[in-house]
Design an enzyme around this catalytic site. Structure first.
Site, short mmCIF file in Angstrom:
data_model
loop_
_atom_site.label_atom_id
_atom_site.label_comp_id
_atom_site.label_asym_id
_atom_site.label_seq_id
_atom_site.Cartn_x
_atom_site.Cartn_y
_atom_site.Cartn_z
N LYS A 150 0.82 -1.22 0.00
CA LYS A 150 0.00 0.00 0.00
C LYS A 150 0.86 1.27 0.00
CE LYS A 150 -3.93 -2.26 2.24
NZ LYS A 150 -5.01 -2.10 3.25
N TYR B 74 -12.44 -1.44 -3.76
CA TYR B 74 -12.93 -1.63 -2.39
C TYR B 74 -14.45 -1.45 -2.28
CZ TYR B 74 -8.32 -2.07 -0.20
OH TYR B 74 -7.08 -2.52 0.21
N PHE C 254 -15.34 3.88 7.14
CA PHE C 254 -13.96 4.20 6.77
C PHE C 254 -13.73 4.22 5.25
CE2 PHE C 254 -14.09 -0.38 7.78
CZ PHE C 254 -13.64 -0.93 6.59
N ARG D 144 -2.26 -14.62 4.80
CA ARG D 144 -2.90 -13.84 5.88
C ARG D 144 -2.16 -14.05 7.20
NH1 ARG D 144 -7.49 -11.16 4.62
NH2 ARG D 144 -8.59 -11.37 6.59
N ASN E 21 -2.06 0.17 6.66
CA ASN E 21 -1.57 -1.10 7.21
C ASN E 21 -0.66 -1.89 6.25
OD1 ASN E 21 -3.57 -1.97 5.51
ND2 ASN E 21 -4.67 -3.20 7.01
N HIS F 91 -2.20 -5.50 1.61
CA HIS F 91 -3.52 -6.13 1.51
C HIS F 91 -3.29 -7.60 1.18
CE1 HIS F 91 -7.60 -7.01 0.14
NE2 HIS F 91 -7.06 -7.59 -0.91
N GLU G 138 -9.81 -10.19 -7.38
CA GLU G 138 -8.86 -9.09 -7.19
C GLU G 138 -7.70 -9.18 -8.18
OE1 GLU G 138 -10.07 -8.66 -2.49
OE2 GLU G 138 -8.05 -9.36 -2.99
P1 CMP Z 1 -7.47 -4.52 3.64
O1 CMP Z 1 -7.02 -5.88 4.03
O2 CMP Z 1 -6.83 -3.91 2.45
O3 CMP Z 1 -9.05 -4.51 3.44
C1 CMP Z 1 -9.89 -3.44 3.75
C2 CMP Z 1 -9.15 -2.31 4.35
O4 CMP Z 1 -9.94 -1.37 5.02
C3 CMP Z 1 -8.22 -2.84 5.43
O5 CMP Z 1 -7.17 -3.55 4.86
C4 CMP Z 1 -7.85 -1.56 6.16
O6 CMP Z 1 -6.77 -0.90 5.56
C5 CMP Z 1 -9.11 -0.75 5.98
N1 CMP Z 1 -9.81 -0.66 7.24
C6 CMP Z 1 -10.42 -1.65 7.90
N2 CMP Z 1 -10.95 -1.18 9.05
C7 CMP Z 1 -10.66 0.15 9.09
C8 CMP Z 1 -10.94 1.16 10.02
N3 CMP Z 1 -11.62 0.92 11.14
N4 CMP Z 1 -10.48 2.41 9.75
C9 CMP Z 1 -9.80 2.66 8.60
N5 CMP Z 1 -9.51 1.71 7.69
C10 CMP Z 1 -9.93 0.46 7.94
#
Ligand code: CMP
Length: 138
Positions: free
Chosen positions: A10, A50, A58, A86, A113, A116, A127
């Site tokens: 990311k 997404y 969010f 994962r 984070n 993904h 995806e």
């Molecule tokens: P990802 O695995 O890419 O899938 C969905 C994404 O939404 C997740 O990683 C996070 O980056 C984001 N996400 C999930 N929960 C939250 C949250 N509470 N606030 C902001 N971003 C979130």
């Protein structure tokens, strides 16, 4: 059990210069790269990717963040790819991620984070298809 998953490194991680270290950890964990590209998503493309989270509070923040800088998208192969990847990346919230996982090592927050990973075989396929044509993978 599938042998392929989909990942993105990311914008937080690419901007901080973690791309090489993250790819190194992925490859050392036994995944092989079947397709890869370095691109920047538009807000429309990030929103489409997404879309499943459209109703979540969010979502606007997620779309803004995922289009804020370059990402690395890749299809990875390994036995039990979805589940093993994962495990390798750790919990969505890096504060809850196990020691040694990619998110523990490189992620700043639940939103930013670092990586993904697909959550099912079906989503890995969807995806991967979002980013790669048949000519771009092997
Ligand atoms: P990802 O695995 O890419 O899938 C969905 C994404 O939404 C997740 O990683 C996070 O980056 C984001 N996400 C999930 N929960 C939250 C949250 N509470 N606030 C902001 N971003 C979130």
């Amino acid at each position: 059990m599938s042998n392929r998953t989909f990942t993105m490194i990311k914008p937080d991680a690419t901007k901080k210069g973690y791309t090489g270290a993250i790819l190194d950890q992925i490859i050392k964990a036994g995944f092989s790269v079947k397709a890869m590209k370095w691109i920047k998503l538009s807000t429309e493309q990030a929103g489409q990717f997404y879309e499943v989270h459209k109703e979540r509070p969010f979502y606007p923040e997620l779309v803004e963040f995922m289009s804020s800088g370059p990402i690395v998208a890749a299809i990875l192969e390994k036995d039990n790819a979805v589940a093993d990847f994962r495990t390798l990346i750790g919990a969505t919230n890096p504060a809850q991620a196990e020691e040694g996982t990619i998110r523990k090592n490189f992620a700043a927050s639940i939103g930013e984070n670092a990586v993904h990973g697909s959550d099912s075989d079906e989503n890995a396929q969807i995806e991967g298809n979002f980013f790669f044509s048949a000519l771009e993978r092997f």
